[in-house]
Design a protein around this motif. Sequence first.
Motif, PDB file in Angstrom:
ATOM      1  N   GLU A   1       0.786  -1.219   0.026  1.00 56.46           N
ATOM      2  CA  GLU A   1       0.151  -0.239   0.042  1.00 56.46           C
ATOM      3  C   GLU A   1       1.000   1.399  -0.079  1.00 56.46           C
ATOM      4  O   GLU A   1       1.921   1.314   0.707  1.00 56.46           O
ATOM      5  N   LYS A   2       0.412   2.211  -0.606  1.00 56.38           N
ATOM      6  CA  LYS A   2       1.164   3.477  -0.632  1.00 56.38           C
ATOM      7  C   LYS A   2       0.171   4.437  -0.551  1.00 56.38           C
ATOM      8  O   LYS A   2      -0.928   4.795  -1.374  1.00 56.38           O
ATOM      9  N   LYS A   3       0.321   5.609   0.569  1.00 57.42           N
ATOM     10  CA  LYS A   3      -0.642   6.643   0.714  1.00 57.42           C
ATOM     11  C   LYS A   3       0.044   7.866   0.716  1.00 57.42           C
ATOM     12  O   LYS A   3       1.189   8.074   1.579  1.00 57.42           O
TER      13      LYS A   3
END
Length: 207
Positions: free
Chosen positions: A106-108
């Motif tokens: 995941e990348k935020k």
Amino acid sequence: MTFEEYYGKKLRLLEDARQYLLELVKQFPDNRELEEAHPIMYCTSRIKSPDSMIKKLTKMGLEADPDTALREMHDAVGLRIVCSFADNVYEVADWLCGRTECRVIEKKDYIAYPKPNGYRSLHLILLLKEEKFDGLSVEIQLRTIAIDFWAALEHQIKYKRYIEHEPLVREELKRCADEIASVDLSMQTIRDMIRENIGEEEHDDTR
């Protein structure tokens, strides 16, 4: 409850993973000019405290045991990478995402899309591929040194039980976060202007 009491034999795994990440970050290539600040100012790490982990698991309606924690949570091991400029944050993040030792889960991007309170940071959840880590995932936060300063103060206020005039305080914090982001951009622009000037001087010297 101590870390040993909660995590038991899993604590060694978490400690190894934390050290592994710190050593990995040290491999980031240093292509800067001698006069420039290193892209990575400093790096801190932590293993999530038992109290914090239990509280988080309970809030999510999950069993609060360490096996569930390591299976369901991604932040038992956390790394914070503090960079000189915003573009360094993306450089380091892209480098990490391209490593063969891990896989991006995941990348935020809270830099491009800040949280309502003004928080700006880039979060990565990475799965460590080495068999010895048994599918452990970790959280890495990347931010500029200016935002790190703001976040430290915001954290203190967030965890206070009572603050007089809290809405006003939070409004001021949001304003400060926006101003710091503007300063970040200005400092990066100044650095780029200096780079261009140095490049022109070197070009002239070679004529």
